[in-house]
Design a protein around this motif. Structure first.
Motif, PDB file in Angstrom:
ATOM      1  N   HIS A  42       0.869  -1.185   0.000  1.00 35.33           N
ATOM      2  CA  HIS A  42       0.000   0.000   0.000  1.00 35.33           C
ATOM      3  C   HIS A  42       0.906   1.236   0.000  1.00 35.33           C
ATOM      4  O   HIS A  42       1.192   1.803   1.053  1.00 35.33           O
ATOM      5  CB  HIS A  42      -0.919   0.018   1.225  1.00 35.33           C
ATOM      6  CG  HIS A  42      -1.833  -1.163   1.328  1.00 35.33           C
ATOM      7  ND1 HIS A  42      -1.405  -2.422   1.698  1.00 35.33           N
ATOM      8  CD2 HIS A  42      -3.174  -1.285   1.114  1.00 35.33           C
ATOM      9  CE1 HIS A  42      -2.431  -3.260   1.711  1.00 35.33           C
ATOM     10  NE2 HIS A  42      -3.518  -2.595   1.360  1.00 35.33           N
ATOM     11  N   GLU A 115      -0.136   0.388  -5.527  1.00 35.54           N
ATOM     12  CA  GLU A 115      -1.054   1.443  -5.097  1.00 35.54           C
ATOM     13  C   GLU A 115      -2.245   1.449  -6.039  1.00 35.54           C
ATOM     14  O   GLU A 115      -2.091   1.635  -7.238  1.00 35.54           O
ATOM     15  CB  GLU A 115      -0.372   2.818  -5.087  1.00 35.54           C
ATOM     16  CG  GLU A 115      -1.292   3.953  -4.709  1.00 35.54           C
ATOM     17  CD  GLU A 115      -2.053   3.704  -3.398  1.00 35.54           C
ATOM     18  OE1 GLU A 115      -3.302   3.784  -3.426  1.00 35.54           O
ATOM     19  OE2 GLU A 115      -1.401   3.409  -2.370  1.00 35.54           O
ATOM     20  N   GLU A 120      -3.299   8.751  -6.188  1.00 37.06           N
ATOM     21  CA  GLU A 120      -2.123   8.418  -5.396  1.00 37.06           C
ATOM     22  C   GLU A 120      -1.126   7.596  -6.221  1.00 37.06           C
ATOM     23  O   GLU A 120       0.087   7.784  -6.126  1.00 37.06           O
ATOM     24  CB  GLU A 120      -2.518   7.656  -4.129  1.00 37.06           C
ATOM     25  CG  GLU A 120      -3.424   8.427  -3.191  1.00 37.06           C
ATOM     26  CD  GLU A 120      -2.751   9.648  -2.594  1.00 37.06           C
ATOM     27  OE1 GLU A 120      -1.969   9.487  -1.650  1.00 37.06           O
ATOM     28  OE2 GLU A 120      -3.021  10.769  -3.071  1.00 37.06           O
ATOM     29  N   GLY A 121      -1.651   6.691  -7.043  1.00 41.97           N
ATOM     30  CA  GLY A 121      -0.792   5.874  -7.893  1.00 41.97           C
ATOM     31  C   GLY A 121      -0.041   6.711  -8.918  1.00 41.97           C
ATOM     32  O   GLY A 121       1.147   6.476  -9.182  1.00 41.97           O
TER      33      GLY A 121
END
Length: 258
Positions: A42, A115, A120-121
């Motif tokens: 994560h 992710e 966010e990725g």
């Protein structure tokens, strides 16, 4: 779930506990000439601005790394990572665990981070691109099972969920048991929050039954603000590296001063 964004919480006391331990473990592992693999389930975005509206809104960094950074002398692995992050990205920057790892690893080591959150990725890919990390835009558990055992087999897996889904407390031990069967030499480290309802307790009891030689380290700290639910941070490590207890004791001595 895809709602969690760590920018509100970056640099809090749980991050200090987790990242100070992670940097130390990787510093110890890289003392040997042999290459290693680093996996993380994560990743988040990997790099945060502690002056952002999100960070300022919660005040968690102010009650966290901003308050306790003087615990760590300049030669400490965590202090070196913080200094290098600011050198590269500015004085308000803070490294998430993928960047902590990237700054500890060597060119011959391999790194893969998952992710699933779209924004966010994308940010993770930008922030980790200079470090040659492999970014997996998929479920972290799926990645962990697909990529283990890695090549090289010597290595480390960090499992750091958001814990927004309550059944993670049941599914994460399943994941760790499956990964360990596939990769029995890998160091597996799980981070979990300590909440008032102690929902982590049955999970940790199960992990201790499954991994009797595992290493558990928990620290307690005051809430970052009124009504903040997290009251501590825990790490459970399978195949703990030698002397991790010394690092844990050193950190515990500092957390009790808060």
């Amino acid at each position: 779930m895809l709602s969690y964004q760590h920018g509100y919480h970056a640099g809090n006391l749980a991050d200090v506990h987790k990242h100070a331990t992670l940097a130390w473990v990787l510093s110890e592992l890289t003392k040997k000439d042999k290459p290693l693999s680093y996996l993380e389930t994560h990743g988040g975005r990997g790099l945060y601005d502690l002056g952002s509206p999100e960070a300022l809104k919660t005040g968690e960094a102010a009650a966290g790394i901003r308050k306790v950074e003087d615990w760590f002398p300049p030669a400490d692995p965590y202090a070196r990572v913080l200094a290098r992050t600011r050198q590269l990205h500015g004085r308000r920057s803070y490294p998430g665990s993928p960047l902590v790892a990237a700054l500890c690893l060597r060119p011959k080591d391999r790194m893969a981070v998952a992710e699933l959150h779209p924004r966010e990725g994308e940010a993770l890919e930008r922030n980790l691109r200079p470090h040659g990390a492999r970014i997996e835009r998929r479920d972290g558990a799926e990645m962990a099972l697909t990529l283990t055992p890695p090549d090289p087999r010597r290595g480390f897996l960090l499992i750091d969920p958001s814990w927004e889904v309550k059944d993670e407390y049941a599914t994460i031990p399943d994941l760790m048991e499956k990964v360990h069967r596939r990769w029995n030499v890998g160091i597996l480290m799980l981070w979990y929050p300590l909440l008032p309802d102690a929902r982590h307790a049955p999970m940790v009891q199960r992990l201790e039954r499954s991994f009797p030689d595992g290493f558990r380290h928990e620290v307690r700290f005051p809430p970052a603000r009124p009504g903040h639910g997290m009251e501590g941070s825990g790490l459970f490590t399978v195949n703990p590296p030698w002397r991790i207890g010394e690092r844990a004791d050193w950190l515990s001595q500092r957390f009790v001063t808060l």
